[in-house]
Design a protein around this motif. Structure first.
Motif, PDB file in Angstrom:
ATOM      1  N   ASP A 164       0.817  -1.217   0.000  1.00 44.96           N
ATOM      2  CA  ASP A 164       0.000   0.000   0.000  1.00 44.96           C
ATOM      3  C   ASP A 164       0.849   1.264   0.000  1.00 44.96           C
ATOM      4  OD1 ASP A 164      -2.322  -1.521   0.110  1.00 44.96           O
ATOM      5  OD2 ASP A 164      -2.274  -1.615   2.311  1.00 44.96           O
ATOM      6  N   VAL A 165       2.172   1.094  -0.047  1.00 49.82           N
ATOM      7  CA  VAL A 165       3.086   2.236   0.069  1.00 49.82           C
ATOM      8  C   VAL A 165       3.596   2.651  -1.310  1.00 49.82           C
ATOM      9  CG1 VAL A 165       5.222   3.104   1.087  1.00 49.82           C
ATOM     10  CG2 VAL A 165       3.789   1.494   2.365  1.00 49.82           C
ATOM     11  N   SER A 166       3.313   3.896  -1.685  1.00 52.10           N
ATOM     12  CA  SER A 166       3.831   4.440  -2.945  1.00 52.10           C
ATOM     13  C   SER A 166       5.214   5.044  -2.684  1.00 52.10           C
ATOM     14  CB  SER A 166       2.882   5.515  -3.486  1.00 52.10           C
ATOM     15  OG  SER A 166       3.438   6.116  -4.643  1.00 52.10           O
ATOM     16  N   VAL A 167       6.237   4.439  -3.277  1.00 50.13           N
ATOM     17  CA  VAL A 167       7.612   4.907  -3.066  1.00 50.13           C
ATOM     18  C   VAL A 167       7.996   5.932  -4.124  1.00 50.13           C
ATOM     19  CG1 VAL A 167      10.053   4.202  -2.899  1.00 50.13           C
ATOM     20  CG2 VAL A 167       8.245   2.715  -1.997  1.00 50.13           C
ATOM     21  N   ILE A 168       7.701   5.634  -5.382  1.00 50.54           N
ATOM     22  CA  ILE A 168       7.974   6.552  -6.489  1.00 50.54           C
ATOM     23  C   ILE A 168       6.654   6.940  -7.132  1.00 50.54           C
ATOM     24  CG2 ILE A 168       9.159   6.886  -8.693  1.00 50.54           C
ATOM     25  CD1 ILE A 168      11.140   6.525  -6.488  1.00 50.54           C
ATOM     26  N   GLY A 169       6.343   8.236  -7.089  1.00 52.79           N
ATOM     27  CA  GLY A 169       5.145   8.721  -7.771  1.00 52.79           C
ATOM     28  C   GLY A 169       5.394   8.815  -9.262  1.00 52.79           C
ATOM     29  N   LYS A 170       4.411   9.268 -10.001  1.00 53.32           N
ATOM     30  CA  LYS A 170       4.563   9.337 -11.456  1.00 53.32           C
ATOM     31  C   LYS A 170       5.672  10.311 -11.818  1.00 53.32           C
ATOM     32  CE  LYS A 170       1.729   9.596 -15.626  1.00 53.32           C
ATOM     33  NZ  LYS A 170       0.373   9.843 -16.167  1.00 53.32           N
ATOM     34  N   CYS A 171       6.714   9.793 -12.463  1.00 54.16           N
ATOM     35  CA  CYS A 171       7.857  10.650 -12.804  1.00 54.16           C
ATOM     36  C   CYS A 171       8.366  10.341 -14.202  1.00 54.16           C
ATOM     37  CB  CYS A 171       8.994  10.476 -11.787  1.00 54.16           C
ATOM     38  SG  CYS A 171       9.862   8.902 -11.875  1.00 54.16           S
ATOM     39  N   SER A 172       8.931  11.359 -14.811  1.00 55.07           N
ATOM     40  CA  SER A 172       9.543  11.228 -16.142  1.00 55.07           C
ATOM     41  C   SER A 172      10.827  12.046 -16.161  1.00 55.07           C
ATOM     42  CB  SER A 172       8.592  11.725 -17.232  1.00 55.07           C
ATOM     43  OG  SER A 172       7.385  10.996 -17.237  1.00 55.07           O
ATOM     44  N   PHE A 173      11.868  11.481 -16.733  1.00 59.52           N
ATOM     45  CA  PHE A 173      13.131  12.214 -16.899  1.00 59.52           C
ATOM     46  C   PHE A 173      13.968  11.530 -17.973  1.00 59.52           C
ATOM     47  CE2 PHE A 173      13.705   9.168 -13.421  1.00 59.52           C
ATOM     48  CZ  PHE A 173      14.837   8.470 -13.831  1.00 59.52           C
ATOM     49  N   GLY A 218      16.900  -2.619 -13.899  1.00 59.74           N
ATOM     50  CA  GLY A 218      16.026  -3.750 -14.227  1.00 59.74           C
ATOM     51  C   GLY A 218      15.861  -4.729 -13.090  1.00 59.74           C
ATOM     52  N   GLU A 219      16.516  -4.465 -11.951  1.00 58.78           N
ATOM     53  CA  GLU A 219      16.380  -5.352 -10.793  1.00 58.78           C
ATOM     54  C   GLU A 219      14.962  -5.301 -10.226  1.00 58.78           C
ATOM     55  OE1 GLU A 219      18.605  -6.008  -6.480  1.00 58.78           O
ATOM     56  OE2 GLU A 219      19.601  -4.836  -8.043  1.00 58.78           O
ATOM     57  N   GLU A 220      14.311  -4.131 -10.363  1.00 62.65           N
ATOM     58  CA  GLU A 220      12.904  -3.978  -9.990  1.00 62.65           C
ATOM     59  C   GLU A 220      12.119  -3.538 -11.231  1.00 62.65           C
ATOM     60  OE1 GLU A 220      11.234  -4.475  -7.240  1.00 62.65           O
ATOM     61  OE2 GLU A 220      12.787  -4.729  -5.707  1.00 62.65           O
ATOM     62  N   LYS A 221      10.851  -3.936 -11.303  1.00 62.87           N
ATOM     63  CA  LYS A 221       9.975  -3.527 -12.402  1.00 62.87           C
ATOM     64  C   LYS A 221       9.048  -2.415 -11.923  1.00 62.87           C
ATOM     65  CE  LYS A 221      11.613  -6.657 -15.152  1.00 62.87           C
ATOM     66  NZ  LYS A 221      12.512  -6.240 -16.258  1.00 62.87           N
ATOM     67  N   PRO A 222       8.798  -1.407 -12.756  1.00 62.53           N
ATOM     68  CA  PRO A 222       7.878  -0.334 -12.338  1.00 62.53           C
ATOM     69  C   PRO A 222       6.453  -0.853 -12.215  1.00 62.53           C
ATOM     70  CG  PRO A 222       8.534  -0.042 -14.629  1.00 62.53           C
ATOM     71  CD  PRO A 222       9.361  -1.164 -14.098  1.00 62.53           C
ATOM     72  N   THR A 223       5.702  -0.276 -11.275  1.00 63.72           N
ATOM     73  CA  THR A 223       4.276  -0.620 -11.143  1.00 63.72           C
ATOM     74  C   THR A 223       3.517  -0.140 -12.373  1.00 63.72           C
ATOM     75  OG1 THR A 223       4.482  -0.394  -8.743  1.00 63.72           O
ATOM     76  CG2 THR A 223       2.262  -0.389  -9.656  1.00 63.72           C
TER      77      THR A 223
END
Length: 593
Positions: free
Chosen positions: A344-353, A380-385
């Motif tokens: 239930d924890v959002s670590v990275i909000g919607k971001c672009s760079f 690539g160790e983690e996949k984005p939600t």
């Protein structure tokens, strides 16, 4: 100013190993002094001797009468069985002595059988006086004061009831900072051993401000060059078992030491040239005046010359070069609408760079803000939600983790390198490792016995062999001493590829970074320029917005500035400073107008 601490010809050995043979200096009242030297020169040992945790072998050490000393070690001294608030609330210094005296007298009064009426009266009076002194010194308000300091350092109310033994390294360091801040009120001299270890940049800068305003004397060991530049006015250097004192901050010390070494080299070369001239003249005289003693007279004069020792550079420096980077596309890494949620924890909000070829990006943010998560999304160790991370063709990523989890514990330093360079000769491996300060028997050390700094240097050595065109580094200067940090800084500054680095090392971010990615409350913001330019941009943004108005609902003290607010006061708080007042907002002391 009178001295609070004086050392003269202090020595210390462990068995046959001489740690230092002549340490002499004084610290005056209110003076801020840095202690520098490479890893292994005895800095922590010296602090332990001053505080009385270890004995010196010889020499004089005097802490002046009525001077109280506080000590923040690298290791936590908080009781692991207690909650955070309980552990930090335990009185220390003069207040702690009063608390112990009260407990002692209470126990004495519980057993009155053996006391005469006069002794009972005297003990009762002592007890009443101790209670009065404890109250007048703020003893009963100590727990609430401790809570205020902990909340100012970023702990939530839920954290306060967490046991010390389950806190993270950064949280334990913050808790120890809270203890020393409370202790500092009754302390004349603070001894600090790497006070900024495990701290994020914001907390480090808060600590710098606090220490700068602290009226007592400070003697600190630190690898944080920013802190040493902002805080200290004198530097004590430990080198080759001896101490030497330099006036000024760290940068001034570096300049003076470099000039000193150059001057000594020049004097040595000039004297050697003159000695050779004299020796040639004596030899000529000996040949021409065979039966006369003129050449012997000249030789005696030469023998009496006070000779300058050949200057020795005792500093062990990293001499590394990440080499040429292979070509990659113009846009090496691009994040498009990326989010990351754990449960239930959002670590990275919607971001672009977008990160282009040869960019050098520093990634910063408070502890736990998601910096390492962002790196794992890129590798690539983690996949984005949701969203997408694009890595261009031709991008060859080399990754350095602060856990150095690519090292095999049972391997030796030598075999770790040979694994990445099969077929290399022993001499080549030894020469390569020498650039990372592994020499002689060091190359046969097992990984599991290496210090934190040695593991960091070995991991960097392996990364160097990988020939990548994009480096992603997670706290690359952690555990390294100042000279090793400067070696890494120089190598990364000269690196021709793309670089992303999570770091709390502001000197590194200033010297190397060309842009900054800040992660805060899930938002990722891209700033052009190095760390100093990022600070300027943040400052301008805060001045422009002016902040939001809040009303004080009940009195409280701002522990950042020491300013006291009473009910009905109003103050403006910028978004950047809002976190500092989180505890006041949560407790209801502040309310938005």
């Amino acid at each position: 100013m009178p001295a609070v601490l004086s050392l003269s010809s202090v020595t210390k050995s462990f068995g046959n190993q001489i740690v230092f043979s002549d340490v002499s200096f004084e610290i005056s009242q209110g003076e801020k002094v840095g202690l520098v030297g490479q890893n292994g020169t005895g800095k922590s040992t010296l602090l332990n001797i001053i505080y009385g945790l270890e004995n010196r072998d010889s020499g004089e050490l005097e802490v002046m009468r009525n001077v109280t000393v506080g000590y923040l070690t690298q290791e936590s001294r908080l009781d692991p069985s207690k909650t955070l608030l309980e552990a930090v609330s335990i009185p220390t210094g003069q207040l702690g002595s009063l608390a112990k005296k009260i407990v002692y007298l209470e126990k004495k009064l519980e057993k009155t059988e053996g006391l005469t009426p006069e002794e009972l009266e005297r003990t009762s009076q002592e007890y009443a006086k101790a209670l009065e002194d404890f109250a007048s010194s703020g003893g009963y308000g100590h727990p609430s004061k401790a809570q205020g300091v902990l909340e100012t350092l970023g702990f939530s109310k839920q954290n306060l009831n967490t046991n010390v033994d389950v806190l993270s390294g950064g949280e334990r360091t913050k808790a120890r900072l809270a203890s020393i801040i409370l202790e500092a009120e009754d302390t004349d001299l603070l001894l600090l051993d790497e006070p900024t270890n495990h701290l994020d940049i914001e907390t480090t800068e808060w600590l710098e401000d606090y220490l700068g305003k602290y009226r007592g004397a400070i003697f600190t060991v630190s690898h944080d060059r920013y802190l040493l530049d902002r805080l200290v006015t004198r530097v004590v250097e430990l080198e080759a078992g001896m101490s030497k004192t330099y006036t000024g901050n760290y940068s001034e010390y570096v300049e003076k030491k470099a000039r000193e070494f150059e001057d000594l080299q020049l004097r040595y070369r000039k004297q050697q040239k003159e000695i050779r001239r004299q020796e040639e003249m004596i030899e000529f005289m000996h040949r021409i005046y065979t039966y006369k003693s003129i050449h012997k007279t000249q030789q005696k004069k030469l023998d009496r010359v006070d000779r300058v020792d050949k200057p020795m550079d005792h500093s062990k420096k990293l001499d590394i070069d990440f080499g040429k980077a292979e070509k990659s596309g113009k846009d090496t890494i691009e994040a498009i609408g990326v989010t990351k949620v754990f449960g239930d924890v959002s670590v990275i909000g919607k971001c672009s760079f977008r990160i282009e070829k040869e960019d050098k990006v520093g990634i910063i943010g408070p502890n736990g803000s998601g910096k390492t998560t962002l790196i794992k999304l890129i590798t690539g160790e983690e996949k984005p939600t949701s969203g997408q991370v694009k890595v261009s063709k031709g991008v060859n990523i080399g990754y350095y983790s602060q856990e150095q989890d690519g090292l095999v514990r049972s391997n030796t330093v030598y075999t770790e390198i040979l694994k990445n360079k099969p077929g290399a000769s022993e001499q080549w491996v030894r020469n390569f490792l020498a650039a990372f300060m592994f020499r002689g028997k060091d190359v046969h050390k097992k990984v599991f016995v290496l210090s934190g700094g040695e593991r960091a240097r070995l991991a960097l050595a392996k990364l160097l062999l990988s020939k990548n065109n994009t480096l992603i580094l997670d706290e690359p200067t952690n555990y390294l001493d100042v000279l090793a940090r400067e070696g890494v800084e120089k190598a990364l500054g000269e690196y021709a590829g793309t670089l992303l680095m999570v770091s709390h090392d502001r000197a590194l971010l200033d010297s190397v970074a060309t842009s900054i990615l800040e992660i805060r409350e899930g938002a990722v913001t891209h700033y052009a320029g190095n760390y100093s330019e990022y600070r300027r941009q943040k400052g301008r943004a805060q001045m422009k917005t002016g902040g939001t108005t809040y009303e004080v609902m009940r009195k409280f003290t701002d522990w950042h500035t020491g300013k006291k607010y009473k009910q009905g006061d109003r103050l403006k708080i910028t978004d950047g400073d809002l976190e500092k007042y989180a505890w006041a907002l949560e407790s209801g002391a502040l309310k938005k107008k």
